[in-house]
Write an enzyme that holds these catalytic residues in place. Sequence first.
Site, PDB file in Angstrom:
ATOM      1  N   HIS A  16       2.854  -5.726   7.908  1.00 39.67           N
ATOM      2  CA  HIS A  16       3.718  -4.662   8.435  1.00 39.67           C
ATOM      3  C   HIS A  16       5.183  -4.923   8.087  1.00 39.67           C
ATOM      4  CE1 HIS A  16       0.507  -3.768  11.785  1.00 39.67           C
ATOM      5  NE2 HIS A  16       0.067  -3.533  10.564  1.00 39.67           N
TER       6      HIS A  16
HETATM    7  C1  LIG Z   1      -3.590  -5.070   3.696  1.00 38.51           C
HETATM    8  C2  LIG Z   1      -2.791  -4.185   4.600  1.00 38.51           C
HETATM    9  C3  LIG Z   1      -3.288  -3.884   5.867  1.00 38.51           C
HETATM   10  C4  LIG Z   1      -2.553  -3.048   6.721  1.00 38.51           C
HETATM   11  N1  LIG Z   1      -3.134  -2.616   7.887  1.00 38.51           N
HETATM   12  C5  LIG Z   1      -2.547  -1.591   8.573  1.00 38.51           C
HETATM   13  C6  LIG Z   1      -3.232  -0.925   9.627  1.00 38.51           C
HETATM   14  O1  LIG Z   1      -4.394  -1.207   9.935  1.00 38.51           O
HETATM   15  N2  LIG Z   1      -2.580   0.061  10.289  1.00 38.51           N
HETATM   16  C7  LIG Z   1      -1.300   0.426   9.972  1.00 38.51           C
HETATM   17  O2  LIG Z   1      -0.754   1.305  10.634  1.00 38.51           O
HETATM   18  N3  LIG Z   1      -0.637  -0.169   8.963  1.00 38.51           N
HETATM   19  C8  LIG Z   1      -1.242  -1.143   8.228  1.00 38.51           C
HETATM   20  N4  LIG Z   1      -0.592  -1.698   7.158  1.00 38.51           N
HETATM   21  C9  LIG Z   1       0.830  -1.314   6.891  1.00 38.51           C
HETATM   22  C10 LIG Z   1       1.024   0.044   6.239  1.00 38.51           C
HETATM   23  O3  LIG Z   1      -0.021   0.340   5.358  1.00 38.51           O
HETATM   24  C11 LIG Z   1       2.402   0.022   5.514  1.00 38.51           C
HETATM   25  O4  LIG Z   1       3.396  -0.248   6.464  1.00 38.51           O
HETATM   26  C12 LIG Z   1       2.733   1.342   4.830  1.00 38.51           C
HETATM   27  O5  LIG Z   1       1.690   1.699   3.961  1.00 38.51           O
HETATM   28  C13 LIG Z   1       4.059   1.244   4.061  1.00 38.51           C
HETATM   29  O6  LIG Z   1       4.372   2.505   3.502  1.00 38.51           O
HETATM   30  P1  LIG Z   1       5.617   2.750   2.520  1.00 38.51           P
HETATM   31  O7  LIG Z   1       5.614   4.195   2.196  1.00 38.51           O
HETATM   32  O8  LIG Z   1       6.836   2.164   3.124  1.00 38.51           O
HETATM   33  O9  LIG Z   1       5.303   1.888   1.234  1.00 38.51           O
HETATM   34  P2  LIG Z   1       4.037   1.993   0.252  1.00 38.51           P
HETATM   35  O10 LIG Z   1       2.929   2.712   0.882  1.00 38.51           O
HETATM   36  O11 LIG Z   1       3.800   0.618  -0.243  1.00 38.51           O
HETATM   37  O12 LIG Z   1       4.554   2.922  -0.927  1.00 38.51           O
HETATM   38  C14 LIG Z   1       5.427   2.519  -1.934  1.00 38.51           C
HETATM   39  C15 LIG Z   1       4.925   3.092  -3.253  1.00 38.51           C
HETATM   40  O13 LIG Z   1       5.970   3.036  -4.227  1.00 38.51           O
HETATM   41  C16 LIG Z   1       5.430   2.632  -5.469  1.00 38.51           C
HETATM   42  N5  LIG Z   1       6.530   2.042  -6.241  1.00 38.51           N
HETATM   43  C17 LIG Z   1       7.224   0.914  -5.933  1.00 38.51           C
HETATM   44  N6  LIG Z   1       8.183   0.707  -6.846  1.00 38.51           N
HETATM   45  C18 LIG Z   1       8.112   1.725  -7.736  1.00 38.51           C
HETATM   46  C19 LIG Z   1       8.858   2.058  -8.915  1.00 38.51           C
HETATM   47  N7  LIG Z   1       9.897   1.312  -9.341  1.00 38.51           N
HETATM   48  N8  LIG Z   1       8.502   3.174  -9.604  1.00 38.51           N
HETATM   49  C20 LIG Z   1       7.468   3.953  -9.185  1.00 38.51           C
HETATM   50  N9  LIG Z   1       6.732   3.670  -8.077  1.00 38.51           N
HETATM   51  C21 LIG Z   1       7.060   2.573  -7.364  1.00 38.51           C
HETATM   52  C22 LIG Z   1       4.315   1.684  -5.097  1.00 38.51           C
HETATM   53  O14 LIG Z   1       3.373   1.564  -6.137  1.00 38.51           O
HETATM   54  C23 LIG Z   1       3.753   2.330  -3.834  1.00 38.51           C
HETATM   55  O15 LIG Z   1       2.703   3.237  -4.109  1.00 38.51           O
HETATM   56  C24 LIG Z   1      -1.281  -2.547   6.299  1.00 38.51           C
HETATM   57  C25 LIG Z   1      -0.787  -2.863   5.044  1.00 38.51           C
HETATM   58  C26 LIG Z   1      -1.527  -3.662   4.177  1.00 38.51           C
HETATM   59  C27 LIG Z   1      -0.974  -3.963   2.804  1.00 38.51           C
END
Ligand SMILES: Cc1cc2nc3c(=O)[nH]c(=O)nc-3n(C[C@H](O)[C@H](O)[C@H](O)COP(=O)(O)OP(=O)(O)OC[C@H]3O[C@@H](n4cnc5c(N)ncnc54)[C@H](O)[C@@H]3O)c2cc1C
Length: 579
Positions: A513
């Site tokens: 997280h």
């Molecule tokens: C293994 C795991 C288990 C988890 N379990 C839970 C759970 O059970 N419940 C819960 O609520 N949360 C859980 N989480 C946390 C939750 O999934 C994350 O907090 C959330 O997905 C983060 O979202 P975000 O949009 O900030 O980033 P992300 O979803 O990581 O999105 C960022 C995106 O940007 C892309 N990107 C990055 N840099 C670039 C670039 N330069 N050019 C183009 N694209 C790029 C990446 O490829 C990615 O797709 C878990 C996370 C993980 C990894």
Amino acid sequence: MATLGWWSLFGAALAGILVFQGSFCASEKAPNYSFMHNATSAPPTSYYDYIIVGGGTAGCPLAATLSQNYSVLLLERGGSPYGNPNITNLAAFGAALSDLSPTSPAQRFISEDGVINSRARVLGGGSCLNAGFYTRAAPFYVSEVGWDGRLVNESYQWVERVVAFQPQMREWQSGVRDGMLEAGVLPYNGFTYDHMYGTKVGGTIFDQDGHRHTAADLLEYANPSGLTVLLHAPVHKILFRIKGKSRPMAHGVVFRDALGAKHRAYLKRRPKNEIIISSGALGSPQLLMLSGVGPAEQLKAYNIRQVLDQPLVGQGMSDNPMNAIFVPSPVPVEVSLIQVVGITHFGSYIEAASGANFAGGSPRDFGMFSPKIGQLATVPPKERTPEALANAVELMDNLEEAAFRGGFILEKVMGPVSTGHLELRNRNPNDNPSVTFNYFKEPLDLERCVQGIRAIEKVIDSKPFSRFRFDNLNVTQLLNMTASSPVNLLPKHDNTSRSLEQFCKDTVMTIWHYHGGCQVGRVVDHDYKVLGVDALRVIDGSTFNYSPGTNPQATVMMLGRYMGVKILTQRLAGMTQSR
Ligand SMILES: Cc1cc2nc3c(=O)[nH]c(=O)nc-3n(C[C@H](O)[C@H](O)[C@H](O)COP(=O)(O)OP(=O)(O)OC[C@H]3O[C@@H](n4cnc5c(N)ncnc54)[C@H](O)[C@@H]3O)c2cc1C
Ligand SMILES: *[C@@H]1O[C@H](CO)[C@@H](O)[C@H](O)[C@H]1NC(C)=O
Ligand SMILES: *[C@@H]1O[C@H](CO)[C@@H](O)[C@H](O)[C@H]1NC(C)=O
Ligand SMILES: *[C@@H]1O[C@H](CO)[C@@H](O)[C@H](O)[C@H]1NC(C)=O
Ligand SMILES: *[C@@H]1O[C@H](CO)[C@@H](O)[C@H](O)[C@H]1NC(C)=O
Ligand SMILES: *[C@@H]1O[C@H](CO)[C@@H](O)[C@H](O)[C@H]1NC(C)=O
Ligand SMILES: *[C@@H]1O[C@H](CO)[C@@H](O)[C@H](O)[C@H]1NC(C)=O
Ligand SMILES: *[C@@H]1O[C@H](CO)[C@@H](O)[C@H](O)[C@H]1NC(C)=O
Ligand SMILES: *[C@@H]1O[C@H](CO)[C@@H](O)[C@H](O)[C@H]1NC(C)=O
């Protein structure tokens, strides 16, 4: 019991647990997104009203929303989640996390703290890898952040219509639930997405067939004629127009396709058009720095042309500590992912997961705590060669089924209050930056962990849970078993299982997280606009000061929708006024 040799079997049990049963036969219907393309097919130059960098948990709902009224380009560095069983099937949890190939939807990183971690590289982002638990932020969190509560609720509902489900509660999870009530985590709030003190059953993004529904599914809401999604399109930098003494203005991006060809996408020359970074807690601060917005000395060190000296980019990185106790069970237990959560008054959240899968010799090394994903393991981290891993897997395959029975009860420290920082390692956006989380640097986090472990001990000793533990293994011995297993790259001490403080420090893991790096009030304002430049926002988990809810994904998806609606309505209001 004694003949099973718990100590030696323990690591194997950790490794084999949480391998989920799911039906591989039913194949998920992949949506036919007419707007999704490989970046290789993109023209060298193109123009849009909005360019969103990162098709993750926040980026997808944001793009779907903005596409209703404007032309939107969504650039994602990874591929499509559809048709990949490692993502779609609950049974494969851990497979993606242990796949270290360059095409894996999960990119492993190890923080400077020595904790093995992972970040998404796929359309749908972290929602394609995660444990699926779905739960909203507390109303207190919403008002503290300053969001509009009504729009927040509407946005959660918009998300929930597509991706959220009620889990099926079975014996072991029910035992944990009732044990939590006996341990005093009260009242019982039943099944709800809401965040309330006490014990509850939360939502999940896995449906009744064990199929995962991700943020990419929210693109169903998109206007196909307003959206272009490009896959395998890592953005290398944001382009700024700098005229005289006026503020730098974002006006385009440079991305490369899978063949290495460079493409440029620009904003159409209309006031209010914007670039939005949704690249996640590691990706967003990294991309800002690569684009010249960051601490001056770091930009200089990597020979990056400075657009704005912003020392707070990459600051305030946090990862909520997770500590778990494995409890072997004398009776078979169901396979379960996180379903129940205890929300305590002392700032720690208690969750649990159980089970192992012996059907059809399925891979036992794919669990949430497996040697391959690196959390807990029989094989010490530095010795994790492919041969050593293969030996560990073979050893596990030869173990009695009973060795894998049981479950983990874990606690997550809320907040946390300890923070760290992120720095570049090089100029390649595909590589991981260096990140330090400083787990337990602040005494309050450690205190919350200790209280969380004490609560777990009470659950283990409770009457409703007694069926699922051995009488002759007391909690001290259970702690010792967990403490004796190598965890991450952290050193162990003689007192690891004698002092709960030391236990917390020596067995800390990630619950994935992590957040921060572009925090509200430091790097972006309350409208998520990047301070000091124009036409640029950051909208994702990097903006959080604290992790929302017990688990963040519901709120990350909500935020994408919420900000999309806000941007549309503010723009509409601006147009009516200027008329
Ligand atoms: C293994 C795991 C288990 C988890 N379990 C839970 C759970 O059970 N419940 C819960 O609520 N949360 C859980 N989480 C946390 C939750 O999934 C994350 O907090 C959330 O997905 C983060 O979202 P975000 O949009 O900030 O980033 P992300 O979803 O990581 O999105 C960022 C995106 O940007 C892309 N990107 C990055 N840099 C670039 C670039 N330069 N050019 C183009 N694209 C790029 C990446 O490829 C990615 O797709 C878990 C996370 C993980 C990894
Ligand atoms: C997907 O949609 C496009 C355009 O709507 C159509 O041309 C194509 O045949 C469809 N593909 C499949 C596999 O249905
Ligand atoms: C995208 O195109 C490149 C180059 O043609 C190719 O190597 C890659 O496999 C394609 N990816 C997908 C998912 O189609
Ligand atoms: C699924 O994961 C396994 C193991 O990590 C890997 O070998 C395989 O290539 C992955 N499959 C896909 C379709 O990504
Ligand atoms: C939003 O929903 C929550 C329950 O999920 C409720 O407590 C809160 O009052 C609602 N807020 C508004 C402004 O309607
Ligand atoms: C737990 O069991 C061990 C070994 O039998 C014993 O030394 C210890 O005192 C017990 N601890 C508690 C708290 O009962
Ligand atoms: C576990 O208990 C054994 C026996 O009491 C002890 O020697 C060992 O140091 C303990 N391990 C940890 C990590 O506390
Ligand atoms: C545990 O032992 C280590 C090293 O022997 C020591 O530095 C640490 O302070 C001890 N921890 C506690 C909580 O007593
Ligand atoms: C979106 O476009 C439609 C049709 O042009 C218009 O009626 C509506 O007001 C617009 N909504 C917003 C929020 O911009």
